[in-house]
Design an enzyme around this catalytic site. Structure first.
Site, short mmCIF file in Angstrom:
data_model
loop_
_atom_site.label_atom_id
_atom_site.label_comp_id
_atom_site.label_asym_id
_atom_site.label_seq_id
_atom_site.Cartn_x
_atom_site.Cartn_y
_atom_site.Cartn_z
N ALA A 44 68.35 -22.33 -65.53
CA ALA A 44 68.49 -22.86 -64.17
C ALA A 44 69.13 -21.81 -63.28
O ALA A 44 69.91 -20.97 -63.73
CB ALA A 44 69.33 -24.14 -64.17
N ASP A 45 68.78 -21.89 -62.01
CA ASP A 45 69.42 -21.01 -61.03
C ASP A 45 69.51 -21.74 -59.70
O ASP A 45 68.59 -22.50 -59.34
CB ASP A 45 68.64 -19.71 -60.86
CG ASP A 45 69.42 -18.70 -60.02
OD1 ASP A 45 70.57 -18.40 -60.38
OD2 ASP A 45 68.88 -18.21 -59.01
N THR A 46 70.60 -21.54 -59.00
CA THR A 46 70.82 -22.17 -57.70
C THR A 46 71.28 -21.12 -56.70
O THR A 46 72.18 -20.32 -57.01
CB THR A 46 71.87 -23.29 -57.80
OG1 THR A 46 71.40 -24.30 -58.70
CG2 THR A 46 72.15 -23.92 -56.44
N GLU A 47 70.66 -21.10 -55.54
CA GLU A 47 71.02 -20.14 -54.50
C GLU A 47 71.11 -20.82 -53.15
O GLU A 47 70.42 -21.82 -52.88
CB GLU A 47 69.99 -19.01 -54.42
CG GLU A 47 69.77 -18.25 -55.72
CD GLU A 47 70.94 -17.39 -56.16
OE1 GLU A 47 71.87 -17.18 -55.35
OE2 GLU A 47 70.91 -16.92 -57.31
N ALA A 77 66.36 -24.16 -59.14
CA ALA A 77 65.15 -24.06 -59.96
C ALA A 77 65.48 -24.33 -61.43
O ALA A 77 66.56 -23.97 -61.91
CB ALA A 77 64.52 -22.68 -59.83
#
Length: 202
Positions: free
Chosen positions: A74-77, A111
Site C-alpha cells: 500500500a502507498d498513500t500520498e 493505492a
C-alpha cells in the site's frame, strides 16, 4: 481441504499494521523498503499505484514459495496542484508543506496491491481533505511536536492534525494509510478471512 491463505503486509508503517488488524485477519508484517521517487511525466495516481505494487513485489520476493500466500502492498500520498507531498525530510520541509496546505483543499491518494500466485488485485482510493486557514504559530507548534514526521503531507489525520480538517470527502482510513473497505473487499476476493477480531468491544 486447501489451506487457508496466508497474508503478509509489506509495510514498515505501524499505522497500517493497526488498521489491518481491525479487519480481524491473521497476518505477518514484512519490513520492505522501495524507492519512492516520482518519475518525470508520471501522474500522481500512476506514481502511488506503482509504489504500492513495488512494495507488494518486494514482499513477494521474500515469501515466494509460501503455500497459498498473498502479499499486500500500500502507498498513500498527499497531492496539491499536481505536486506529490511525501514524508518531510526535516522541520523546514514539514512547515513548507503545511503552509501550502492550510486553507486549501487537497487530494489524498491511497493505492493497494494484493499479490499472490493467482495474480494481483488492485484498488485506488481518492479522498479530498480541506484544512482550516491555520496561523503560523499553530503550524510551528505542530511541527515542533514531531507528529508530522514519517507522514505523507506532514500531518497525521489520526492525531492532532484532525483538528485542522474542516471537510473530508472519502475514506478516513485511506487518509491514515489503508482504506479498510477496499482492503476488506480485496482480501475477501482472495479468500482471506475477514471478520471482527475476537474480543472486539460491543
Amino acid at each position: 481441504m486447501d489451506p487457508a491463505p496466508r497474508l503478509f503486509l509489506a509495510s514498515r508503517s505501524p499505522r497500517r499494521r493497526e488498521l489491518l488488524a481491525r479487519l480481524g485477519c491473521v497476518f505477518e508484517s514484512l519490513d520492505v523498503e522501495v524507492p519512492e521517487q516520482r518519475h518525470a511525466g508520471e501522474t500522481p495516481a500512476d506514481y502511488v499505484q506503482r509504489v504500492a505494487r513495488a512494495k507488494a513485489m518486494a514482499g513477494w520476493a521474500r515469501v515466494h514459495g509460501a503455500q497459498s500466500a498473498w502479499v499486500l502492498g500500500a502507498d498513500t500520498e498527499v497531492v496539491l496542484d499536481d505536486r506529490v507531498f511525501g514524508k518531510p525530510a526535516d522541520a523546514a520541509e514539514a512547515l513548507d508543506m503545511l503552509q501550502r496546505l492550510r486553507g486549501r483543499e487537497h487530494e489524498v491518494l491511497s493505492a493497494l496491491c494484493l499479490l499472490g500466485e493467482d495474480g494481483e488485485r488492485r484498488a485506488l482510493v481518492r479522498s479530498t481533505v480541506r484544512f482550516a486557514p491555520l496561523d503560523a504559530e499553530t503550524l510551528r507548534t505542530y511541527v515542533a511536536s514531531g507528529e508530522p514526521f514519517g507522514k505523507a503531507g506532514a500531518y497525521a489525520i489520526q492525531g492532532y492534525a484532525e483538528s485542522f480538517v474542516t471537510h473530508l470527502a472519502g475514506s478516513h482510513s485511506a487518509v491514515m494509510g489503508l482504506p479498510l473497505h477496499e482492503t476488506a473487499s480485496l482480501l475477501r476476493a482472495a479468500g482471506v478471512h475477514v471478520a471482527p477480531p475476537a474480543g472486539a468491544k460491543k
